[in-house]
Design a protein around this motif. Structure first.
Motif, PDB file in Angstrom:
ATOM      1  N   SER A 131       6.078 -14.040  14.084  1.00  0.00           N
ATOM      2  CA  SER A 131       7.135 -15.009  14.358  1.00  0.00           C
ATOM      3  C   SER A 131       6.841 -16.382  13.758  1.00  0.00           C
ATOM      4  O   SER A 131       7.654 -17.292  13.870  1.00  0.00           O
ATOM      5  N   GLY A 132       5.665 -16.524  13.119  1.00  0.00           N
ATOM      6  CA  GLY A 132       5.282 -17.818  12.575  1.00  0.00           C
ATOM      7  C   GLY A 132       5.719 -18.012  11.139  1.00  0.00           C
ATOM      8  O   GLY A 132       6.647 -17.360  10.647  1.00  0.00           O
ATOM      9  N   ILE A 184       0.870  -1.163   0.000  1.00  0.00           N
ATOM     10  CA  ILE A 184       0.000   0.000   0.000  1.00  0.00           C
ATOM     11  C   ILE A 184       0.911   1.218   0.000  1.00  0.00           C
ATOM     12  O   ILE A 184       1.843   1.292   0.807  1.00  0.00           O
ATOM     13  N   ASP A 185       0.674   2.139  -0.922  1.00  0.00           N
ATOM     14  CA  ASP A 185       1.564   3.290  -1.081  1.00  0.00           C
ATOM     15  C   ASP A 185       2.993   2.843  -1.349  1.00  0.00           C
ATOM     16  O   ASP A 185       3.954   3.489  -0.933  1.00  0.00           O
ATOM     17  N   GLY A 186       3.152   1.698  -2.022  1.00  0.00           N
ATOM     18  CA  GLY A 186       4.478   1.207  -2.375  1.00  0.00           C
ATOM     19  C   GLY A 186       5.216   0.519  -1.252  1.00  0.00           C
ATOM     20  O   GLY A 186       6.362   0.105  -1.439  1.00  0.00           O
ATOM     21  N   GLU A 187       4.612   0.357  -0.093  1.00  0.00           N
ATOM     22  CA  GLU A 187       5.260  -0.295   1.044  1.00  0.00           C
ATOM     23  C   GLU A 187       4.914  -1.781   1.046  1.00  0.00           C
ATOM     24  O   GLU A 187       3.782  -2.172   1.327  1.00  0.00           O
ATOM     25  N   TRP A 188       5.908  -2.621   0.723  1.00  0.00           N
ATOM     26  CA  TRP A 188       5.685  -4.060   0.617  1.00  0.00           C
ATOM     27  C   TRP A 188       5.878  -4.741   1.973  1.00  0.00           C
ATOM     28  O   TRP A 188       6.840  -4.476   2.679  1.00  0.00           O
ATOM     29  N   ARG A 189       4.919  -5.619   2.294  1.00  0.00           N
ATOM     30  CA  ARG A 189       5.002  -6.427   3.515  1.00  0.00           C
ATOM     31  C   ARG A 189       4.459  -7.824   3.212  1.00  0.00           C
ATOM     32  O   ARG A 189       3.643  -7.998   2.316  1.00  0.00           O
ATOM     33  N   PRO A 190       4.875  -8.825   3.995  1.00  0.00           N
ATOM     34  CA  PRO A 190       4.260 -10.145   3.835  1.00  0.00           C
ATOM     35  C   PRO A 190       2.763 -10.081   4.119  1.00  0.00           C
ATOM     36  O   PRO A 190       2.317  -9.322   4.977  1.00  0.00           O
ATOM     37  N   PHE A 191       2.000 -10.885   3.380  1.00  0.00           N
ATOM     38  CA  PHE A 191       0.559 -10.987   3.590  1.00  0.00           C
ATOM     39  C   PHE A 191       0.327 -12.299   4.327  1.00  0.00           C
ATOM     40  O   PHE A 191       0.320 -13.365   3.740  1.00  0.00           O
ATOM     41  N   CYS A 192       0.127 -12.194   5.644  1.00  0.00           N
ATOM     42  CA  CYS A 192       0.112 -13.387   6.479  1.00  0.00           C
ATOM     43  C   CYS A 192      -1.227 -14.111   6.436  1.00  0.00           C
ATOM     44  O   CYS A 192      -1.331 -15.235   5.987  1.00  0.00           O
ATOM     45  N   GLY A 193      -2.281 -13.482   6.918  1.00  0.00           N
ATOM     46  CA  GLY A 193      -3.620 -14.050   6.828  1.00  0.00           C
ATOM     47  C   GLY A 193      -3.857 -15.304   7.623  1.00  0.00           C
ATOM     48  O   GLY A 193      -4.371 -16.293   7.096  1.00  0.00           O
ATOM     49  N   ARG A 252       2.641 -23.623   4.806  1.00  0.00           N
ATOM     50  CA  ARG A 252       3.372 -22.575   5.520  1.00  0.00           C
ATOM     51  C   ARG A 252       4.730 -23.169   5.865  1.00  0.00           C
ATOM     52  O   ARG A 252       4.840 -24.033   6.731  1.00  0.00           O
ATOM     53  N   SER A 253       5.742 -22.682   5.184  1.00  0.00           N
ATOM     54  CA  SER A 253       7.050 -23.339   5.304  1.00  0.00           C
ATOM     55  C   SER A 253       8.202 -22.400   5.580  1.00  0.00           C
ATOM     56  O   SER A 253       9.281 -22.850   5.949  1.00  0.00           O
ATOM     57  N   GLN A 254       7.983 -21.068   5.389  1.00  0.00           N
ATOM     58  CA  GLN A 254       9.088 -20.141   5.592  1.00  0.00           C
ATOM     59  C   GLN A 254       8.787 -19.198   6.731  1.00  0.00           C
ATOM     60  O   GLN A 254       7.724 -18.606   6.815  1.00  0.00           O
ATOM     61  N   LYS A 255       9.750 -19.044   7.611  1.00  0.00           N
ATOM     62  CA  LYS A 255       9.590 -18.156   8.761  1.00  0.00           C
ATOM     63  C   LYS A 255       9.562 -16.705   8.311  1.00  0.00           C
ATOM     64  O   LYS A 255      10.308 -16.302   7.421  1.00  0.00           O
ATOM     65  N   ASN A 256       8.690 -15.925   8.917  1.00  0.00           N
ATOM     66  CA  ASN A 256       8.572 -14.504   8.591  1.00  0.00           C
ATOM     67  C   ASN A 256       9.850 -13.768   8.997  1.00  0.00           C
ATOM     68  O   ASN A 256      10.222 -13.773  10.168  1.00  0.00           O
ATOM     69  N   PRO A 257      10.535 -13.094   8.050  1.00  0.00           N
ATOM     70  CA  PRO A 257      11.810 -12.440   8.374  1.00  0.00           C
ATOM     71  C   PRO A 257      11.667 -11.001   8.866  1.00  0.00           C
ATOM     72  O   PRO A 257      12.647 -10.371   9.236  1.00  0.00           O
ATOM     73  N   VAL A 258      10.467 -10.440   8.859  1.00  0.00           N
ATOM     74  CA  VAL A 258      10.299  -9.022   9.190  1.00  0.00           C
ATOM     75  C   VAL A 258       9.273  -8.843  10.295  1.00  0.00           C
ATOM     76  O   VAL A 258       8.487  -9.740  10.607  1.00  0.00           O
ATOM     77  N   GLU A 259       9.244  -7.642  10.866  1.00  0.00           N
ATOM     78  CA  GLU A 259       8.321  -7.324  11.946  1.00  0.00           C
ATOM     79  C   GLU A 259       6.946  -6.922  11.418  1.00  0.00           C
ATOM     80  O   GLU A 259       5.913  -7.318  11.959  1.00  0.00           O
ATOM     81  N   ASN A 260       6.931  -6.126  10.353  1.00  0.00           N
ATOM     82  CA  ASN A 260       5.673  -5.591   9.850  1.00  0.00           C
ATOM     83  C   ASN A 260       5.034  -6.530   8.833  1.00  0.00           C
ATOM     84  O   ASN A 260       5.673  -6.976   7.886  1.00  0.00           O
ATOM     85  N   ILE A 261       3.755  -6.795   9.030  1.00  0.00           N
ATOM     86  CA  ILE A 261       3.007  -7.647   8.111  1.00  0.00           C
ATOM     87  C   ILE A 261       1.689  -6.964   7.783  1.00  0.00           C
ATOM     88  O   ILE A 261       1.296  -5.984   8.420  1.00  0.00           O
ATOM     89  N   TRP A 262       0.984  -7.468   6.763  1.00  0.00           N
ATOM     90  CA  TRP A 262      -0.260  -6.838   6.373  1.00  0.00           C
ATOM     91  C   TRP A 262      -1.465  -7.534   6.941  1.00  0.00           C
ATOM     92  O   TRP A 262      -2.204  -7.580   6.874  1.00  0.00           O
ATOM     93  N   THR A 263      -1.610  -8.616   7.412  1.00  0.00           N
ATOM     94  CA  THR A 263      -2.886  -9.018   8.006  1.00  0.00           C
ATOM     95  C   THR A 263      -2.678 -10.135   9.007  1.00  0.00           C
ATOM     96  O   THR A 263      -1.794 -10.966   8.836  1.00  0.00           O
ATOM     97  N   THR A 264      -3.441 -10.135  10.056  1.00  0.00           N
ATOM     98  CA  THR A 264      -3.335 -11.195  11.050  1.00  0.00           C
ATOM     99  C   THR A 264      -4.510 -12.143  10.973  1.00  0.00           C
ATOM    100  O   THR A 264      -4.480 -13.207  11.547  1.00  0.00           O
TER     101      THR A 264
END
Length: 272
Positions: free
Chosen positions: A263-264, A168-177, A205-217
């Motif tokens: 962290s998942g 959103i506004d060019g800011e990329w984050r993982p989409f967790c869901g 779900r096989s790869q650990k999230n490498p960042v703090e900010n994500i787009w949906t819980t």
């Protein structure tokens, strides 16, 4: 439940003014006023989003804060609302209503086409019966200054196979869901269709999230329009709290979902 009729409340006379807070502030509000012939001021309505530039849409009528029914809230409504708040544009999404936040529905529908300057200018304002509001979600909007949302797949081991990211506004984050995305074929189909594929499926779900900010819980079952992912009840960001955050049950719910996403493991999908 007392029924409010929006048409009867939002009647402007000849003179009006709009006061918008800067998009950089944490609380975004718009207040429109009317002036009678005696020069006195009668505040008609105020608008705000729960988290400044995004979140549940709240409206104040006759000194009472409430919300807009989610039933017919769409991107055109969000576009007008966000422009009224001083942004370039915005898009709509349905916010999961897991708990009652104590506010009442005040407006059934805005009926904007997307070209209006303010929500008052929308020609199809509907008072309606607010007792018919969807009880499972809230109308929400995310405003932006550059661009809306888009998706991409990353770490692709094959074409159309990878982790989902959203910007959103060019800011990329993982989409967790978490809680729904893994089993929601409509949501995955829509993401794949925006990327030029016909449909898609959940892999693992096989790869650990490498960042703090994500787009949906949290993404619930998509029972609405299958062509619009954000019409699925969703919690777009970790701190989306449309209810009383003092409740220990609410805090546990929020902590679990945020922790799982931060962290998942992230979801891998296959588009075809």
């Amino acid at each position: 439940m007392v029924t409010f009729y929006f048409i009867g409340i939002l009647l402007l006379v000849h003179h009006e003014s709009v006061y918008c807070e800067s998009p950089s502030t944490t609380s975004t509000a718009d207040t429109r006023s009317t002036y009678d012939t005696a020069g006195t001021t009668d505040k008609e309505y105020s608008l705000r989003l729960a988290h400044g530039k995004y979140g549940m849409v709240e409206i104040k009528l006759r000194n009472t804060w409430g919300y807009i029914c989610p039933n017919h809230f769409n991107d055109a409504d969000a576009m007008v609302l966000c422009r009224e708040l001083g942004y370039k544009g915005g898009f709509a999404y349905l916010l999961i209503r897991e708990f009652d936040n104590g506010l009442r529905p005040l407006v059934f529908s805005l009926g904007c086409t997307g070209t209006e300057k303010t929500i008052h200018d929308c020609s199809n304002l509907i008072g309606g019966n607010v007792s018919d509001c969807d009880v499972y979600s809230y109308a929400a909007a995310h405003c932006y200054n550059n661009s809306g949302y888009e998706f991409r797949l990353v770490n692709e081991s094959a074409p159309g196979y990878g982790l989902v990211e959203m910007a959103i506004d060019g800011e990329w984050r993982p989409f967790c869901g978490y809680q729904g995305f893994d089993y929601n074929s409509r949501a995955i189909d829509y993401i794949c269709q925006t990327l030029g594929y016909s449909a898609g499926s959940f892999v693992s779900r096989s790869q650990k999230n490498p960042v703090e900010n994500i787009w949906t819980t949290h993404l619930s079952q998509c029972d609405g329009d299958p062509s619009m992912l954000l019409r699925c009840p969703i919690i777009l960001v970790p701190n989306e709290q449309p209810y009383d955050s003092r409740s220990s049950a609410n805090n546990r719910y929020r902590w679990v979902n945020s922790s799982q996403c931060r962290s998942g493991l992230l979801p891998t999908i296959k588009c075809f």
